[in-house]
Design an enzyme around this catalytic site. Sequence first.
Site, PDB file in Angstrom:
ATOM      1  N   CYS B 364     -11.756 -23.876  44.945  1.00  8.86           N
ATOM      2  CA  CYS B 364     -12.419 -25.065  45.195  1.00  8.86           C
ATOM      3  C   CYS B 364     -13.776 -24.922  45.206  1.00  8.86           C
ATOM      4  O   CYS B 364     -14.371 -24.291  44.329  1.00  8.86           O
ATOM      5  CB  CYS B 364     -11.616 -25.780  46.456  1.00  8.86           C
ATOM      6  N   TRP B 368     -11.808 -21.842  50.955  1.00 11.43           N
ATOM      7  CA  TRP B 368     -11.033 -21.562  52.301  1.00 11.43           C
ATOM      8  C   TRP B 368     -10.252 -22.821  52.622  1.00 11.43           C
ATOM      9  O   TRP B 368      -9.729 -22.779  53.734  1.00 11.43           O
ATOM     10  CB  TRP B 368     -11.895 -21.070  53.168  1.00 11.43           C
TER      11      TRP B 368
END
Lengths: 741, 591
Positions: B364, B368
């Site tokens: 992303c 995380w």
Amino acid sequence: MLSLGSVGAKSTKPSFVSYVTPEVSFHAALYLRCEVEFCSANPILKYTQDDLSQRGVFGTLFCTNFRITFISDEKSQEETTKTFKNKLYGENDIPLMFVDHIYGVYDEKRKLITGALVKNKYPSKIIIHCKDLRVFQFCLTYTKEEDAKKIFQGIAHHCLEEKSLKCVFAFSYTGTPSPGTDISPCREMQRKRETILFDSPEDWTQEMKRTKANCRLVTENENFELSQRLPKYFVIPSALGDLFSYQGKGFPIWCWSHYSGCALFKASLPPVTQEDGDFQKHFDIMINAVAHNYLYSAKTEDLSESLPTIQDIQQSYNKFKQFFLIENSTDFWLSDMKWFSSLESSGWLDIIRQCLQKAVEVVECLEKDNTNVLITEEEGTDLCCVISSLVQIMLDPYYRTLMGFQSLVQKEWVAGCHAFLDRCNHLHQKDKECYSPVFLLFLECVWQLVQQHSPAFQFSETYLTVLSDSVHMPVFSTFLFNSAHHRESVLKAESPLAQSSPLSCPTVWDWSVQFDSKAQNYFFNPLYSEKVKHEKAVRKPHKLKHQRQLSLPSTAFKTPFKKGFFKDETDSLKKMLRVKRLSRWMGSPDSTAAISREFYESWQQRPLDYHGLLLPCLDGPAVRVWMQRYLRWIPEVHILGGGSVAVMTKLMELLSQVQDLKRVLEQRDSSQAAKPDHRPYIQHRLLSFGSSGRLPSSFPFAYSRNRSFKPIIPTGLMQCLMLTDSLASQEDEASSFVSLV
Amino acid sequence: DRSSGPRVSDTELRVYKDPSKDELPLLPEELVQDSAKDVTYICPFIGPVRGSLTVTNYRLFFRCTDREPVFGLDLPLGGLSRVEKIGAASSRGDVSYGVVCKDMRNLRFVHKEPEDSLKKSVFEVLMKFAFPVSNNMSLFAFEYKQVFPENGWKVYDPLAEYKRQGLPNESWRISKVNDHYELCDSYPATLFVPVTITDEELRRVSSFRAKGRIPVLSWIHPESQAAVVRASQTMVGQNGRRCKEDEKLLQAIMDANAQSHKLFIFDARPSVNAAANKMKGGGFESEDAYQNAELVFLDIHNIHVMRESLRKLKDVVYPNIEESHWLSNLESTHWLEHIKLILAGALRIADKVESGKTSVVVHCSDGWDRTPQLTSLALIMLDSHYRTIRGFQILLEKEWLSFGHRFQQRVGHGDKNHTDADRSPIFLQFIDCVWQMTRQFPAAFEFNEYFLITILDHLYSCLFGTFLCNSEQQRLKEEVPKRTVSLWSFVNSQLEEFVNPLYVHYPSHVLFPTVGIRHLQLWVSYYIRWNPRMRPQEPVHQRYKELLAKRAELQKRVEELQREAANRMASSSSERAGSPTRSITPVQTFV
């Protein structure tokens, strides 16, 4: 060439022979008794439903007096391996009464076919929406123009045109009883284990005895002299005098008695608000008669005032079912986006909630206040049936057994003269005013109870789903008529041997007509917690009398009964009754909800007894969509190897093991006399669920056939959630941003 | 006894069986800090109740004194996100306090201010102990010293876990490049990378990936060798920077799988957001630079959207549910739509790996939040080991904890700054997705719903060290494994509480859930558990357990009888020839 059930065939058209090729011949064995072919066409392409690519199977499409059926050119092997198979129709059969809507696709445009057809014009594709929510798509372009025209017009004619009751398949089917099925001589013996049909005085006497009712059985309507809209036999408050004097007006009909002595009555009465002195007088007499039943207390409720009308129900269901009649994947994923709000806008779940809520209110009167209740409605055979049946299921564990439930449907709906023929619109009448899925609404409400309190019910959701389909099975007499009188007169008139015995149609409760015993196992809920102790004594012990009286509301009547009471005190009684009636029922809806909220909460705090009072939770998340019924044919939502099926099959396996062990023990226990297994049903063999790990969640209905084990990836997710607010464009690491909270 | 353990009470109000005893069941090292009588708790369900309030260094405890049966409120202070005085004191000197909790409820108390103005109110004490980090105190987890038979810190051994997957092998090696967290301080020490890439090249890659989070292996398919690889975004920027080592690394990942000549890169973000990241130096892999790679955006929104969605959900479910507009209210929160998108993304990843035999790279922005959601869900679908209780613990330890999901930041342990924009229910959302899968596959998971709820309760409780800190490095620095108890010590010491009796172990069984919103449900027994009206019905499990017990009992009796008969036969062997014992088939034991 083909001997197509020629027995009793009325008008077999000879023309079909010429174009049926031998390979795809409509084999005689596939016919039901007396099924007659009207027309057929080949080759027809049936689109595969679980596929976006518009692929399909070629075969022949037939239309008979019973069904539309598609016979594939390819041999299919699946049929034999099914454990849950309907004997009367298969997955490619559409019994004519199952047809809900037909659409024709003309030059890429979809049009609703209404029956009034343009001659010589036929669509390239027909889409059939069924009442059991299946969707079929047939392509007509591969067949000869003449055949295509013929099959299209045949299907449209037989499925959409108004027809007479005589043409319903049941009458051809029953006309020639097969030799093996004669009525057993010892009917009395069977009775105890069978569904009670409530078509004899004994049935009613028995029911009154069971519930300790103190009412009067009416036999005066045996020949429908009182009214053709009333049941043949029924029970009324014993205080009611000569019924013939009230002819033409409704009167309270007993439904069920609470153990305390108070009872539930229903009546067909026009709304109370009428300023008609004569009617008011009649109404008061009826109320008095009901109040007389126990402790001089009565509450009335006009259901047509507080619940949706049958037209509302119809409209709501029409909207609701559209969400499940899915023609392709794209539609599915598009409709998935606004799923919850569409669901809400249909109002269907809210109608279910309202009905359950009303039933809880009636239960509260009977259970907590020990007051007689009279529910009224103009016809007295629609919402009255829904509410009274629900009340009885909540209060009486007997009705949560399979036989009990079937008896209840007989008592309240079939013998109780619910107008099934009109409500289900079996005859495709154009006048849609009277069409409304009231019985389905009732089944929906029952399903909510089943899913919330599964161990309290002997039957499964599969049973309810099958029952909801069977309403449209044109083979059974159960759901085919508008009233007891209607049933009797039609069956008499249609009897082949005039003047002798009336025609006998199978009832839907004879499940062996549709399913073999193995398949019937799925009707039983493996979670059902059977009552172990005191199996005979279903009712609870009486409460102490003084306690009950202390808890009575102050307005309750405690005047001792005496002769001439009505004459002396009618006026004051009337006033008080009306006050009470108004105070309880006509109050603001909020306060009623609050009161029954309290009732529910106090019930919830007690330990749950599956053989006692059962109340539904009606808060938002608790009322759900009947997934099995509505999602069973949609491949996009099938969970391979999952769903509640996975649990149910495991439970059934375990249960059958427990029963096998019990049997072993019984055999072993030589010291004790062998006790016959008096339970009528449990024949749970170790069902062959070798592959239960891979059953689709739609089991036992739709099968994912030959599908490679691939996930269903949603399409159009891009449009799914376009958020326009500023949060969406914020950075993940947002320490520099001012929080919005 | 359930109530004496470190359990977060699962109902709003606990009923006490023995009202005469008013001692508080304290945990080891738990100390009462203050208590006050005559506190009124404004219960949204049953109205105001009077009682006494006790604050310890671990929990808030309210015990009502004016109702029968006696009941109480018992919640860990870690679950509080905000405590505040509402309005000024009334004419009678009563002050209202609002307590906002992380577990979907708000509490409200009314209390008379102490007349002695020097004396602290119990709520001031509460504020101090609820937010120890803001008050320079340590979290209770560092004081709690209960000893459990199992040691949860030993559950996850990275080498053992990778060995279970058959690693290292001819294509994948262990790299020691991050042994001292020099390459990436939010990554674990043990990393698996393609054998063809040197540590020096990895260092170069780390400067091209956000926060140095380079593409490393998460999971490898036992048959096809297709790999699930996780990373953060590339630092492409507006000028379209390239990094040939990064390109080489992705090519090596593809080459490690002989079955496919393609690589799928799943960018969890909506493409608009991914493109917007270029302005800030980030971005995504261009298909020009990465030959044979196909980039797919999964349209999952960021932490702020998720936080807002949960806030809306709380408004809809607590305290009361508006019946008539329930469904449209639920829809307006978008919570289930987010769940659907996350599940759909994981499903696409699992499908590419399983059906397409293709390796995938998932990232992303920082890798995380959305990345562990996607990789761990895909792994649950692909590998039945992660559906067992211990396997699931390993999955959390690996994908979430060792790969640096910022638990401290996202949950805000002991921090009074409740408006911190870094807080977000990312982990809750993941557990919700797991719950959705357990609903769809009721027999495929070894753990039950209570296991998932327990994890969430102790995510906030600060009783165990498991979810403290932001990364493996921080946990080592704080000596968390040494100084605290692991949640898994508690769980694994009483496994029977968390076992799903319906569980069947199918070794190579891939689960493909249905992600249609029609099949997603709101997790009522978590989000609406405080509402007494929504109390769960008796679960199927109960009946199942009963049946299991019944079967065991019957089996025992059958065996006894068989033994008895055998004895009788032995004693009078010739009397009865055709003994029935032989005709009885032995009882099979299979579940």
